[in-house]
Scaffold this motif. Structure first.
Motif, PDB file in Angstrom:
ATOM      1  N   HIS A   1       0.829  -1.211   0.000  1.00  0.00           N
ATOM      2  CA  HIS A   1       0.000   0.000   0.000  1.00  0.00           C
ATOM      3  C   HIS A   1       0.863   1.262   0.000  1.00  0.00           C
ATOM      4  CE1 HIS A   1      -3.821  -2.130   0.529  1.00  0.00           C
ATOM      5  NE2 HIS A   1      -3.144  -2.955   1.296  1.00  0.00           N
ATOM      6  N   GLN A   2       2.017   1.212   0.658  1.00  0.00           N
ATOM      7  CA  GLN A   2       2.925   2.352   0.619  1.00  0.00           C
ATOM      8  C   GLN A   2       3.536   2.508  -0.763  1.00  0.00           C
ATOM      9  OE1 GLN A   2       3.089   4.531   2.796  1.00  0.00           O
ATOM     10  NE2 GLN A   2       5.101   5.449   3.070  1.00  0.00           N
TER      11      GLN A   2
ATOM     12  N   ASP B   1       0.765   4.242  -2.643  1.00  0.00           N
ATOM     13  CA  ASP B   1       0.512   5.620  -2.208  1.00  0.00           C
ATOM     14  C   ASP B   1       1.626   6.567  -2.629  1.00  0.00           C
ATOM     15  OD1 ASP B   1      -1.802   4.719  -1.053  1.00  0.00           O
ATOM     16  OD2 ASP B   1      -1.019   4.681   1.003  1.00  0.00           O
TER      17      ASP B   1
END
Length: 635
Positions: A448-449, A452
């Motif tokens: 997810h990082q 993002d």
């Protein structure tokens, strides 16, 4: 990261007077269609007057799991106070919330750990739902909107999506015929799971469910839990501590040489910190010190040899997914520098450990047996200093320890007992990373990082793929150089990082953005002061070294006495020389593979000087051949 998981049943129906809630992250609101669903539920469960009269409740339940039977009790006083006591087989655990401060014990109910960060938010959310703030005036500061509809188990259901002021939200499903709550979809991190609420009866002035089912008893028996309500009363906890944490019940540490401090040599092999330890007086064996492990875990075979009594079942989450095991009781864990009267070390008494099939994965990578991982339940009782330059770990009594060196103090927040710190990648990509001495791979950035911060597809640096893994399985990772990394006051350019899109296990976490292991930590003398929530970093001999990934692109494993090529990085010297996965390694530079250790091979293939010619003898399709590999930096 290795996190021991036991997903407890969470009751969804307990109602009481609204309590204080400090956080206001979500603006209170409710849609009109959702309001109609909520009002119907209040009436169906006994009416507004009965709902308002539910101020304080104590619920006692029988708990049945696939491996044990026991009790589950909950006391609640608004959204501000909650106490949970679970007793089933070897698990004797408590956790509580007392007006913004949260805690939980270990599974023996002895060691008390404060809950911080996401763990604190999750418990605050749980108390908010237990007190049914979503159904009260102002929705307890939360947000309630309409969800979808479903038809299951012969029932039509309508749902509302509920977001509390802080912490994970839930989806509440109501029976279209009765208006009562039939199912709750819980969420935490990247996981979601359903709880069925059945057999509604009038108890203590309101209709309440009396049976809760979590999981599927046929398809997923290992994670199945059932609760049956015994009684509901309007009483507060009878114990003196109330909702506050109990006094510690830990037995004292025994220091073998000098009270308050033990200095132990460690072997730093293949990125792991190895010490000698023994359980229940058995022969010493090799254990890995692992700050990324929630509790101490023991290999299944070693547990048998050490005479550990097993009881119940448990699930452990690793970087790649989950694995099943059992609980085991240990009388004494001894970590020592040797045997005899002059040996330094400590005896840690009375532990409950996780029994897992560790060697199913680790033996292939390490070429030797791993007896276990020593995790938070042991390490947190000390101030732990890792001196990678001298290869010495120092265990100190936190009551008398004082920092005397240089470096910088970084505050850490525990996540399931694992230290996490703020890390900045490139110019503005910030996140909370696990500090994991048990992680021997490159700095990992979770999926997810990666999304993002748009780390895929927007960079012009070289990228190579390889496989990483641990407890729970393996998954692909893309390794590249980022622009920079900053940890507190320290930073350097062009760090090597592993980027993954894997959505399971620790790598798929939403709450944690990454993992820094020994490829980063070996730059420093690292001191974990658990009692004060502080990580001290003091630059060491490796601090100024440029990050390096590989100079061959080859990964070897040993299985049943045979060493073979497990992976070949694309566009690496190994691939360009013609080596392939499943080639059997017979010799290196003319020396039979039986005379090589994995550390020596790593030193040659990963750290050898660029331009070095290495002659590799492999067997392919029953034919031996010599392949020459010229070492060069893969990136």
């Amino acid at each position: 990261m290795h996190r021991v998981v036991r997903r407890g049943v969470v009751a969804a129906w307990i109602a009481m007077a609204a309590g204080s809630f400090a956080a206001t992250a979500v603006r209170a609101e409710i849609s009109e269609p959702a309001r109609a669903v909520v009002q119907r539920y209040v009436e169906a469960s006994g009416g507004a007057a009965a709902f308002a009269a539910d101020t304080v409740l104590h619920v006692k339940c029988k708990l049945s799991t696939s491996a044990a039977r026991g009790k589950y009790e909950t006391w609640v006083n608004g959204a501000a106070q909650m106490l949970v006591v679970e007793s089933a087989g070897p698990v004797q655990m408590r956790m509580g919330l007392d007006r913004g401060a949260a805690w939980r014990t270990d599974i023996q109910g002895r060691n008390v750990t404060p809950l911080e960060g996401k763990d604190l938010e999750a418990l605050q959310s749980q108390a908010w739902f237990l007190s049914e703030q979503w159904a009260r005036e102002g929705q307890g500061g939360g947000k309630v909107t309409m969800g979808g509809t479903a038809y299951t188990r012969g029932r039509s259901m309508t749902s509302i999506v509920v977001v509390p002021p802080i912490g994970p939200g839930r989806t509440l499903w109501f029976d279209a015929e009765t208006g009562l709550l039939a199912r709750v979809t819980h969420r935490r991190d990247q996981y979601a799971w359903d709880e069925q609420l059945l057999d509604w009866k009038t108890i203590a002035g309101r209709k309440r469910w009396t049976t809760s089912l979590l999981g599927d008893s046929l398809l997923f028996r290992a994670s199945f839990e059932r609760m049956n309500v015994d009684s509901v009363t309007r009483t507060l906890p009878g114990v003196a501590s109330g909702f506050a944490p109990p006094a510690s019940g830990l037995r004292p540490i025994a220091w073998l040489k000098t009270k308050g401090v033990a200095r132990l040599p460690f072997q730093y092999r293949r990125g792991h910190v190895w010490v000698r330890a023994s359980l229940n007086g058995s022969a010493p064996a090799d254990f890995i010190l692992d700050t990324g492990c929630t509790m101490t875990a023991v290999d299944r075979n070693y547990a048998t040899d050490a005479g550990i009594t097993l009881d119940g079942r448990m699930t452990a989450e690793g970087v790649g997914g989950t694995a099943s095991g059992a609980w085991g009781r240990v009388r004494t864990l001894r970590i020592s520098s040797g045997v005899g009267a002059k040996a330094d070390g400590v005896d840690v008494p009375d532990l409950t450990v996780a029994e897992l099939g560790l060697n199913a994965t680790l033996e292939k990578l390490e070429w030797d047996d791993t007896a276990g991982l020593i995790g938070y339940d042991v390490l947190s009782r000390f101030v732990v200093e890792f001196d990678f330059d001298k290869q010495v770990v120092t265990l100190s009594d936190p009551a008398v320890w004082k920092h005397t060196g240089g470096g910088a103090a970084l505050p850490f927040v525990l996540y399931h007992g694992i230290p996490t710190i703020e890390v900045q990648l490139n110019a503005s990509c910030r996140g909370r990373f696990i500090v994991d001495v048990g992680n021997a791979t490159v700095m990992a950035v979770n999926s997810h990082q990666v999304d993002d911060c748009k780390l895929f597809g927007t960079r012009k640096t070289k990228e190579v793929r390889h496989w990483v893994g641990g407890i729970g399985g393996a998954f692909p990772e893309t390794v590249c150089r980022l622009d920079s990394v900053r940890i507190g006051p320290f930073g350097w350019n062009e760090p090597v990082a592993g980027l993954t899109l894997h959505r399971y296990g620790g790598a798929g976490s939403v709450e944690i953005q990454g993992n820094i292991g020994t490829t980063v930590l070996e730059r420093f003398k690292c001191t974990f002061d658990y009692a004060r929530g502080t990580l001290w970093l003091e630059p060491g001999a490796r601090y100024t070294q440029r990050d390096r990934f590989s100079r061959s692109g080859l990964y070897f494993v040993r299985w049943q006495g045979v060493v073979y090529v497990a992976a070949v990085v694309r566009h690496s010297p190994g691939e360009e020389a013609g080596l392939k996965v499943r080639d059997i390694l017979k010799a290196v530079n003319g020396k039979p593979v039986e005379r090589w250790t994995p550390e020596a091979l790593e030193q040659l293939f990963e750290n050898g000087e660029p331009g070095t010619l290495v002659k590799v003898t492999v067997e392919r399709e029953l034919v031996d051949q010599v392949i020459e590999v010229t070492l060069a930096d893969v990136m």
